[in-house]
Design a protein around this motif. Structure first.
Motif, PDB file in Angstrom:
ATOM      1  N   ALA A  48       6.779  93.656  90.408  1.00 17.95           N
ATOM      2  CA  ALA A  48       7.717  93.975  89.333  1.00 17.95           C
ATOM      3  C   ALA A  48       7.525  95.414  88.898  1.00 17.95           C
ATOM      4  O   ALA A  48       6.458  95.999  89.101  1.00 17.95           O
ATOM      5  CB  ALA A  48       7.531  93.036  88.143  1.00 17.95           C
ATOM      6  N   THR A  57      14.235  96.676  84.259  1.00 20.46           N
ATOM      7  CA  THR A  57      13.178  95.894  84.900  1.00 20.46           C
ATOM      8  C   THR A  57      13.638  95.473  86.292  1.00 20.46           C
ATOM      9  O   THR A  57      14.830  95.260  86.525  1.00 20.46           O
ATOM     10  CB  THR A  57      12.805  94.643  84.086  1.00 20.46           C
ATOM     11  N   TYR A  58      12.686  95.345  87.186  1.00 15.46           N
ATOM     12  CA  TYR A  58      12.980  95.063  88.582  1.00 15.46           C
ATOM     13  C   TYR A  58      11.930  94.073  89.079  1.00 15.46           C
ATOM     14  O   TYR A  58      10.752  94.193  88.741  1.00 15.46           O
ATOM     15  CB  TYR A  58      12.923  96.352  89.399  1.00 15.46           C
ATOM     16  N   TYR A  59      12.383  93.122  89.887  1.00 17.08           N
ATOM     17  CA  TYR A  59      11.479  92.074  90.336  1.00 17.08           C
ATOM     18  C   TYR A  59      11.637  91.816  91.828  1.00 17.08           C
ATOM     19  O   TYR A  59      12.725  91.922  92.390  1.00 17.08           O
ATOM     20  CB  TYR A  59      11.766  90.776  89.583  1.00 17.08           C
ATOM     21  N   ASP A  61      12.018  89.195  94.768  1.00 16.70           N
ATOM     22  CA  ASP A  61      12.784  87.947  94.759  1.00 16.70           C
ATOM     23  C   ASP A  61      11.895  86.732  94.513  1.00 16.70           C
ATOM     24  O   ASP A  61      12.311  85.769  93.864  1.00 16.70           O
ATOM     25  CB  ASP A  61      13.527  87.794  96.086  1.00 16.70           C
ATOM     26  N   LYS A  64      11.350  86.216  90.629  1.00 16.73           N
ATOM     27  CA  LYS A  64      12.473  86.206  89.693  1.00 16.73           C
ATOM     28  C   LYS A  64      12.582  84.848  89.000  1.00 16.73           C
ATOM     29  O   LYS A  64      12.512  83.806  89.634  1.00 16.73           O
ATOM     30  CB  LYS A  64      13.770  86.519  90.426  1.00 16.73           C
ATOM     31  N   GLY A  65      12.707  84.924  87.690  1.00 17.67           N
ATOM     32  CA  GLY A  65      12.807  83.710  86.893  1.00 17.67           C
ATOM     33  C   GLY A  65      11.469  83.128  86.491  1.00 17.67           C
ATOM     34  O   GLY A  65      11.411  82.218  85.655  1.00 17.67           O
ATOM     35  N   ARG A  66      10.383  83.631  87.080  1.00 23.07           N
ATOM     36  CA  ARG A  66       9.053  83.109  86.744  1.00 23.07           C
ATOM     37  C   ARG A  66       8.190  84.163  86.045  1.00 23.07           C
ATOM     38  O   ARG A  66       7.396  83.831  85.174  1.00 23.07           O
ATOM     39  CB  ARG A  66       8.333  82.635  88.014  1.00 23.07           C
ATOM     40  N   THR A  68       7.728  87.983  84.035  1.00 24.45           N
ATOM     41  CA  THR A  68       8.405  88.940  83.172  1.00 24.45           C
ATOM     42  C   THR A  68       7.498  90.132  82.929  1.00 24.45           C
ATOM     43  O   THR A  68       6.344  89.971  82.525  1.00 24.45           O
ATOM     44  CB  THR A  68       8.778  88.309  81.825  1.00 24.45           C
TER      45      THR A  68
END
Length: 124
Positions: A48, A57-59, A61, A64-66, A68
Motif C-alpha cells: 500500500a 491511497t493505493y493498494y 489487489d 484491497k478491502g482488508r 487500510t
C-alpha cells in the motif's frame, strides 16, 4: 528520514493487526509513504502507499478491502491497519518513504528510505 516500524506479531487467521511507522528527521509531509512485505524465499512486494497529503491511497489487489493505510503529519506516523488476515499475509513488513509524489509506485527501488521491518505471522 529515519523510519521505525512496529506492531508486528502473531495473530490467528481472520484477526487484525495495526502496524505503525514512525518517522524522524526531515519534514514528514515531503514524503509519500508506502508499505511493502517480504515472505521467506520471495521478493519484496508492494502492499500500500499514501500520498504526501494523505488524500491519495493505493493498494495491491490482494489487500484491497482488508488493509487500510493512513498517516498523520503531526505525529509523523503512517499506519497499516490489517483486517481479515490470511496465512499468506505472513511476511516481514517494511515501511518506506519516497521524496515527492508517490502515486501508485510499486517498485521498491522507487522509494528512498526504508525502515527495519516488523514480522507478521498469521497462523492458520
Amino acid at each position: 528520514v529515519q523510519l521505525q516500524a512496529s506492531g508486528g506479531g502473531l495473530v490467528q487467521a481472520g484477526g487484525s493487526l495495526r502496524l505503525s511507522c514512525a518517522a524522524a528527521g526531515r519534514t514528514f509531509s515531503d514524503y509519500g509513504m508506502g508499505w511493502f512485505r517480504q515472505a521467506p524465499g520471495k521478493e519484496r512486494e508492494f502492499v500500500a502507499a499514501i500520498s504526501r497529503s494523505g488524500g491519495g491511497t493505493y493498494y495491491a489487489d490482494f489487500v484491497k478491502g482488508r488493509f487500510t493505510i493512513s498517516r498523520d503529519s503531526a505525529q509523523k506516523t503512517v499506519w497499516l491497519q490489517m483486517n481479515s488476515l490470511k496465512f499468506e499475509d505472513t511476511a516481514v513488513y517494511y515501511c518506506a518513504a519516497r521524496s515527492g509524489a508517490v502515486g501508485a509506485r510499486k517498485a521498491p527501488d522507487e522509494y528512498d528510505y526504508w525502515g527495519q521491518g516488523t514480522l507478521v505471522t498469521v497462523s492458520s
